[in-house]
Write a protein that holds these residues in place. Structure first.
Motif, PDB file in Angstrom:
ATOM      1  N   SER A 169      26.756  32.461  48.536  1.00  0.00           N
ATOM      2  CA  SER A 169      26.879  33.752  48.405  1.00  0.00           C
ATOM      3  C   SER A 169      28.033  34.054  47.466  1.00  0.00           C
ATOM      4  N   ASN A 170      27.528  34.160  46.223  1.00  0.00           N
ATOM      5  CA  ASN A 170      28.821  34.408  45.135  1.00  0.00           C
ATOM      6  C   ASN A 170      28.969  35.879  45.270  1.00  0.00           C
ATOM      7  N   ILE A 171      30.303  36.242  44.842  1.00  0.00           N
ATOM      8  CA  ILE A 171      30.702  37.615  45.015  1.00  0.00           C
ATOM      9  C   ILE A 171      30.641  38.481  43.500  1.00  0.00           C
ATOM     10  N   LEU A 172      30.234  39.448  43.343  1.00  0.00           N
ATOM     11  CA  LEU A 172      30.366  40.404  42.002  1.00  0.00           C
ATOM     12  C   LEU A 172      31.474  41.409  42.267  1.00  0.00           C
ATOM     13  N   LEU A 173      32.380  41.398  41.786  1.00  0.00           N
ATOM     14  CA  LEU A 173      33.433  42.413  42.247  1.00  0.00           C
ATOM     15  C   LEU A 173      33.611  43.529  40.996  1.00  0.00           C
ATOM     16  N   LEU A 174      33.296  44.597  41.346  1.00  0.00           N
ATOM     17  CA  LEU A 174      33.393  45.793  40.387  1.00  0.00           C
ATOM     18  C   LEU A 174      34.726  46.382  40.754  1.00  0.00           C
ATOM     19  N   GLY A 175      35.212  47.286  39.648  1.00  0.00           N
ATOM     20  CA  GLY A 175      36.406  48.332  39.671  1.00  0.00           C
ATOM     21  C   GLY A 175      37.199  48.290  38.497  1.00  0.00           C
ATOM     22  N   PRO A 176      37.799  49.473  38.409  1.00  0.00           N
ATOM     23  CA  PRO A 176      38.621  49.768  37.427  1.00  0.00           C
ATOM     24  C   PRO A 176      40.014  48.627  37.207  1.00  0.00           C
ATOM     25  N   THR A 177      40.403  48.649  36.112  1.00  0.00           N
ATOM     26  CA  THR A 177      41.608  47.732  35.833  1.00  0.00           C
ATOM     27  C   THR A 177      42.587  47.944  36.591  1.00  0.00           C
ATOM     28  N   PHE A 301      32.189  31.323  43.743  1.00  0.00           N
ATOM     29  CA  PHE A 301      32.236  31.933  42.513  1.00  0.00           C
ATOM     30  C   PHE A 301      32.362  33.402  42.848  1.00  0.00           C
ATOM     31  N   ILE A 302      33.859  34.003  42.287  1.00  0.00           N
ATOM     32  CA  ILE A 302      34.102  35.392  42.390  1.00  0.00           C
ATOM     33  C   ILE A 302      33.957  35.934  41.038  1.00  0.00           C
ATOM     34  N   CYS A 303      33.152  36.848  40.650  1.00  0.00           N
ATOM     35  CA  CYS A 303      33.013  37.512  39.031  1.00  0.00           C
ATOM     36  C   CYS A 303      33.282  38.871  39.245  1.00  0.00           C
ATOM     37  N   GLY A 304      34.582  39.156  38.304  1.00  0.00           N
ATOM     38  CA  GLY A 304      35.265  40.605  38.541  1.00  0.00           C
ATOM     39  C   GLY A 304      35.120  41.050  37.025  1.00  0.00           C
ATOM     40  N   GLY A 305      35.025  42.430  36.979  1.00  0.00           N
ATOM     41  CA  GLY A 305      34.996  43.085  35.768  1.00  0.00           C
ATOM     42  C   GLY A 305      35.231  44.645  36.093  1.00  0.00           C
ATOM     43  N   ALA A 306      35.772  45.438  35.045  1.00  0.00           N
ATOM     44  CA  ALA A 306      35.826  46.702  35.210  1.00  0.00           C
ATOM     45  C   ALA A 306      34.555  47.616  35.286  1.00  0.00           C
ATOM     46  N   PHE A 307      33.538  47.002  34.306  1.00  0.00           N
ATOM     47  CA  PHE A 307      32.287  47.627  34.165  1.00  0.00           C
ATOM     48  C   PHE A 307      32.289  49.074  33.763  1.00  0.00           C
ATOM     49  N   VAL A 308      33.112  49.299  32.558  1.00  0.00           N
ATOM     50  CA  VAL A 308      33.158  50.564  32.101  1.00  0.00           C
ATOM     51  C   VAL A 308      31.942  51.296  31.549  1.00  0.00           C
ATOM     52  N   THR A 421      46.372  52.357  33.762  1.00  0.00           N
ATOM     53  CA  THR A 421      46.360  50.665  34.006  1.00  0.00           C
ATOM     54  C   THR A 421      46.571  50.437  35.285  1.00  0.00           C
ATOM     55  N   GLY A 422      46.148  51.510  36.441  1.00  0.00           N
ATOM     56  CA  GLY A 422      46.199  51.086  37.603  1.00  0.00           C
ATOM     57  C   GLY A 422      47.639  50.697  38.246  1.00  0.00           C
ATOM     58  N   ALA A 423      47.720  49.647  38.936  1.00  0.00           N
ATOM     59  CA  ALA A 423      49.068  49.102  39.705  1.00  0.00           C
ATOM     60  C   ALA A 423      49.773  48.305  38.856  1.00  0.00           C
ATOM     61  N   ARG A 424      49.012  47.928  37.561  1.00  0.00           N
ATOM     62  CA  ARG A 424      49.961  47.087  36.582  1.00  0.00           C
ATOM     63  C   ARG A 424      50.825  47.849  35.823  1.00  0.00           C
ATOM     64  N   GLY A 425      50.809  49.118  36.025  1.00  0.00           N
ATOM     65  CA  GLY A 425      51.723  49.919  35.205  1.00  0.00           C
ATOM     66  C   GLY A 425      53.101  50.275  36.048  1.00  0.00           C
ATOM     67  N   LEU A 426      52.963  49.741  37.293  1.00  0.00           N
ATOM     68  CA  LEU A 426      54.121  50.237  38.061  1.00  0.00           C
ATOM     69  C   LEU A 426      55.459  49.368  37.850  1.00  0.00           C
ATOM     70  N   ARG A 427      55.014  48.095  37.713  1.00  0.00           N
ATOM     71  CA  ARG A 427      56.452  47.076  37.096  1.00  0.00           C
ATOM     72  C   ARG A 427      56.831  47.376  36.006  1.00  0.00           C
ATOM     73  N   SER A 428      56.223  47.858  34.797  1.00  0.00           N
ATOM     74  CA  SER A 428      56.845  48.069  33.798  1.00  0.00           C
ATOM     75  C   SER A 428      57.686  49.403  33.592  1.00  0.00           C
ATOM     76  N   ILE A 429      57.134  50.544  34.506  1.00  0.00           N
ATOM     77  CA  ILE A 429      57.847  51.704  34.684  1.00  0.00           C
ATOM     78  C   ILE A 429      59.066  51.603  35.190  1.00  0.00           C
ATOM     79  N   CYS A 430      59.435  50.616  36.603  1.00  0.00           N
ATOM     80  CA  CYS A 430      60.365  50.144  37.157  1.00  0.00           C
ATOM     81  C   CYS A 430      61.260  49.824  36.072  1.00  0.00           C
ATOM     82  N   GLU A 431      60.800  48.565  35.447  1.00  0.00           N
ATOM     83  CA  GLU A 431      61.678  47.909  34.450  1.00  0.00           C
ATOM     84  C   GLU A 431      62.195  48.898  33.360  1.00  0.00           C
TER      85      GLU A 431
END
Length: 468
Positions: A169-177, A301-308, A421-431
């Motif tokens: 059972s491989n996993i396909l993981l969808l979701g925004p960046t 295998f876990i396959c992930g993508g934003a699928f815009v 950019t989701g949670a990725r922007g949090l650290r750069s803002i704090c920095e």
């Protein structure tokens, strides 16, 4: 050695020659002098280097066949002929030259551990907990030849159940960046103590074209397992940006789509389970090269993508838009992207550009939800490795207390939402907010506390420094 004419002759007036091939100084680029008037030319040095490389490659292959790569890939400081670690301390046991997981956490235990690092994403955490548990139970049942029906049940029932083969059972993981797809996969690997590797699908091309072969992603897993192929065969591979290899249906060019559908086709056998041949040093295969053999049957295998754009495909299907004079005109929908992704079907992925064979080999499809302001505030403060906790730890090293006002946390979350950019922007803002303070603090005495206010996040002032 070729400075002047005197350098070309020894003390007896004889021409200096390479002690290996006999060539004189004028016939080669350089002669290197050793002890007792022994010389070697650059051509012989190159030949020796090639011989040593071939010998190392041969040793590499011999060790790989025995389940251990040479010591230079072993981080445990042990010889290649010795086990890289005590298997029992890592949840593994060696039996009949096979390495088998002996304990799998329950779905509840996996979910609780994921929740310590990933905020929200309840649907994805539950789906992945069940899928991973079932996968490694399947590994135990198949690899260790265990029977779940040895407790006095009817022998006929045992025989019937023994004939059932559990599919992977491989996993396909969808979701925004920036919504935690990669973090979910990394945390799973840490919980299970199995090798973990991340591969980028955008670098993959069909065999014969410039780029990476799909088999090279398996080499990353082998290296993550310290060269232990048996252990790598029960690892986890996260293939990121999987949506970027979607079939380009609108490609009007006459050139071949070597990084789209062709890569999906090449991934099929690896996803399903096969014995793949992997170049030991990466790169392309060539006929004179010995290859590592790795069975992918028990690799998850876990396959992930934003699928815009996938949400629009789902909306078109769900909306049942009609055609013709008497058809009803579909009005604007208020369904958000999160609700649409929950309704994804294989036909939507096919319309996006994923071939049916690929979709069929990733039967577990789940999604991470787009984050709102409250989610981002939770991510800032609640996980074990939360961004705010990391900065507090850094300030603690300077004997300074760091405090974030609640309004400041919400302002950071709003700014991250605006960056999309989701949670990725949090650290750069704090920095950005704390950079000047961290620059001054080591050389400034008397500061006992720093308070980050909403105004400082907006850039209207510096974080407040309290002395005393």
């Amino acid at each position: 050695m070729a400075g002047n004419m005197q350098d070309n002759f020894d003390e007896n007036g004889n021409p200096i020659r390479c002690s290996f091939c006999g060539k004189e100084q004028g016939q080669v680029r350089r002669l290197v002098k050793g002890p007792t008037n022994i010389f070697i030319c650059d051509e012989c040095v190159a030949a020796c280097s090639e011989i040593l490389e071939e010998s190392l490659a041969s040793d590499f292959m011999d060790a790989a066949r025995n389940g251990k790569l040479p010591g230079f890939l072993n981080d445990h400081g042990q010889a290649a002929s010795q086990p890289a670690a005590d298997p029992e301390t890592e949840g593994f046991e060696l039996e009949d030259d096979r390495q088998v997981i002996t304990h799998v956490p329950t779905p509840h235990e996996i979910y609780d551990e994921l929740s310590a690092y990933v905020m929200g994403q309840e649907d994805a955490k539950r789906a992945m907990s069940v899928a991973v548990y079932n996968h490694y139970r399947r590994v135990i049942e198949g690899g260790a030849a265990l029977s779940a029906f040895d407790d006095g049940l009817d022998s006929q029932l045992d025989d019937d159940m023994d004939e059932v083969e559990l599919a992977k059972s491989n996993i396909l993981l969808l979701g925004p960046t920036g919504t935690g797809k990669t973090l979910l996969a990394q945390t799973l690997a840490r919980i299970l103590e199995v090798p973990f590797a991340i591969a980028d699908a955008t670098a993959l091309t069909e065999a014969g074209y410039v780029g990476e072969d799909v088999e090279n992603i398996l080499l990353k897993l082998i290296n993550a397992a310290d060269g232990d192929i048996e252990r790598a065969q029960v690892g986890i591979i996260y293939v990121d940006e999987i949506d970027k290899i979607a079939r380009k249906a609108e490609n009007l060019s006459i050139t071949r789509d070597v990084s789209g559908e062709g890569v999906q086709q090449a991934l099929l056998k690896i996803l399903e389970g096969t014995v793949a041949s992997v170049p030991p040093t990466g790169g392309r295969k060539h006929p004179q090269q010995e290859l590592l053999q790795i069975d992918t049957t028990n690799i998850l295998f876990i396959c992930g993508g934003a699928f815009v754009g996938l949400d629009k495909i789902i909306a078109d299907r769900v909306g049942n838009k009609g055609v013709g004079f008497n058809s009803e005109i579909a009005g604007p929908t208020s369904v958000d992207e999160n609700d649409l992704l929950r309704q994804v079907l294989p036909q939507d992925l096919n319309a996006f550009g994923m071939i049916p064979e690929f979709v069929g080999r990733t039967p577990v499809v789940t999604q991470t939800q787009a984050l709102d302001e409250d989610d981002l505030v939770s991510i800032l403060t609640e996980p074990k490795n939360a961004v705010v906790r990391q900065y507090r730890k850094m300030f603690q090293l300077e004997d300074v207390e760091l405090e974030f006002e609640d309004a400041a946390l919400h302002e950071i979350a709003r700014m991250a939402l605006a960056r999309k950019t989701g949670a990725r922007g949090l650290r750069s803002i704090c920095e950005d907010v704390l950079q000047q303070t961290m620059f001054d603090l080591p050389s400034e005495e008397g500061v006992s506390k720093v308070v980050v206010t909403e105004a400082s996040v907006k850039g209207e002032e510096q974080p407040q420094r309290i002395y005393g």
